[in-house]
Design a protein around this motif. Structure first.
Motif, PDB file in Angstrom:
ATOM      1  N   ARG A  17       0.811  -1.215   0.000  1.00 22.11           N
ATOM      2  CA  ARG A  17       0.000   0.000   0.000  1.00 22.11           C
ATOM      3  C   ARG A  17       0.848   1.270   0.000  1.00 22.11           C
ATOM      4  N   GLY A  72       0.639  -3.095   4.361  1.00 23.51           N
ATOM      5  CA  GLY A  72       0.861  -1.659   4.434  1.00 23.51           C
ATOM      6  C   GLY A  72       2.275  -1.255   4.091  1.00 23.51           C
ATOM      7  N   LYS A 128      -6.968  -2.740   1.816  1.00 25.50           N
ATOM      8  CA  LYS A 128      -6.183  -2.898   3.046  1.00 25.50           C
ATOM      9  C   LYS A 128      -6.155  -4.345   3.528  1.00 25.50           C
ATOM     10  N   TYR A 174     -11.176   1.027  -0.570  1.00 20.12           N
ATOM     11  CA  TYR A 174      -9.862   1.039   0.081  1.00 20.12           C
ATOM     12  C   TYR A 174      -9.791   0.055   1.249  1.00 20.12           C
ATOM     13  N   ARG A 175     -10.918  -0.185   1.894  1.00 21.68           N
ATOM     14  CA  ARG A 175     -10.922  -1.138   3.017  1.00 21.68           C
ATOM     15  C   ARG A 175     -10.628  -2.549   2.528  1.00 21.68           C
ATOM     16  N   SER A 199      -9.580   5.979   3.425  1.00 21.35           N
ATOM     17  CA  SER A 199     -10.694   5.042   3.627  1.00 21.35           C
ATOM     18  C   SER A 199     -12.029   5.770   3.626  1.00 21.35           C
ATOM     19  N   GLU A 225      -4.247   6.834   5.778  1.00 23.61           N
ATOM     20  CA  GLU A 225      -5.182   5.769   5.429  1.00 23.61           C
ATOM     21  C   GLU A 225      -6.576   6.020   6.006  1.00 23.61           C
TER      22      GLU A 225
END
Length: 350
Positions: free
Chosen positions: A251, A318, A313, A309-310, A303, A299
């Protein structure tokens, strides 16, 4: 120094020179008043002491400038320059005192490349780059009482961050001292330098991929058309954040490379002084702590802006890369059963 291990011993290479830190302001004023040589004062002052003193002096300038302009990103503007400036300071001090400088010059070589790459991206992106916390400081300011934020700026934002940028370069001091015992550049030194250059290249690739995506997204938002040859689909641009290239496995690949760069120079200093760890870790490890807070806030904001985006993740690491690339979430079509269709027909007839 009687051994390489002594070169990383705080009680031998730092503590004896601390009195110079307290005496430096008065010595500088006295030298100016008496018409003495500031170059001689510089050469006769321990470089760790003079570098640390300068970082405190800069902290004061950053604090005054930030309060005067109400812009709290003063340190961020120099983030890409100051670590290299301090490494150049160590190199200049060794040359001025006719000390072995080959290994310190090698550190300076990759650091200049690091600064050039980061500075280029900083200006290309209108002032945003690693370490640039502009919008984050404004968010934090919105949640703080003015007095609390004033204290936060006077301590952490201005002074502590300024000192951090010096501490990132501090492992070079250990390499400098160790060079008095082992002055030659060895194979391990070249491997460390090569690793640093590889990390800089990785950081460049990840930033370039992010830049290409954001450029294509802005064009798409203005024209409602996917730019030709951009390499992204309409689905990619609608998602709002990049999930391809290095970003498919991590990420924050640029953050990972940046932190690793300063961990490697610390490990380089440990190798040079033949110790498993030393006080020189303070800068790199404090940087990691800073990135943890910055990444968390970034983040949290992302989010809230992008629903997918969740899921991103959950699939992608990360800072540590995942083994498998990200698979975008595909909206599954709703399956309508025959019984449901029958009920709808009856409802229409009624």
């Amino acid at each position: 120094m009687s051994s390489l291990e002594d070169c990383a011993d705080f009680s031998k290479v730092v503590e004896p020179f601390l009195p110079q830190l307290y005496e430096l302001p008065s010595n500088a004023v006295s030298t100016l008043r008496n018409g003495g040589s500031l170059v001689s004062l510089y050469a006769n002052t321990n470089p760790l002491v003079s570098g640390f003193a300068f970082s405190i002096f800069l902290g004061g300038i950053f604090w005054v400038a930030s309060e005067a302009n109400r812009n709290y990103s003063q340190v961020d503007r120099f983030w890409s320059l100051l670590p290299t400036f301090y490494i150049a300071h160590f190199a200049a001090w060794t040359h001025l005192n006719d000390l072995p400088s080959q290994r310190v010059d090698l550190v300076l070589f990759w650091s200049v490349i690091w600064s050039a790459r980061l500075t280029f991206n900083y200006w290309r992106k209108g002032g945003y780059e690693i370490g640039s916390e502009d919008y984050r400081w404004e968010i934090i300011r919105g949640y703080c009482h003015p007095v609390v934020f004033f204290i936060f700026n006077a301590t952490f934002i201005s002074f502590i961050q300024s000192i951090l940028l010096f501490l990132l370069a501090a492992p070079t001091y250990v390499i400098l001292v160790a060079s008095k015992i082992e002055p030659n550049v060895g194979t391990a030194d070249l491997l460390f330098a090569g690793t640093e250059l590889a990390l800089i290249l990785s950081e460049w690739f990840s930033d370039q991929q992010q830049w290409d995506y954001q450029t294509a997204k802005k064009t798409y938002q203005k024209t409602a058309k996917v730019p030709r040859g951009c390499g992204f689909t309409q689905e990619d641009l609608n998602r709002g954040f990049i999930t391809s290239g290095l970003w498919a496995y991590c990420r924050h690949p640029n953050f990972t490379a940046e932190q690793t760069i300063w961990l490697v120079i610390y490990q380089w200093s440990c190798y040079a002084s033949n110790v498993p760890y030393s006080w020189a870790a303070s800068g790199p490890f404090f940087l990691i702590m800073l990135f943890q807070g910055s990444t968390w806030l970034t983040e949290l904001i992302t989010s809230g802006k992008y629903p997918e985006y969740r899921a991103y993740k959950k699939q992608v690491g990360g800072l540590l890369p995942s083994l498998r690339p990200y698979k975008p979430v595909v909206a599954m079509p709703r399956i309508i059963r025959t019984s449901d269709l029958a009920k709808r027909e009856k409802a229409k007839q009624k």
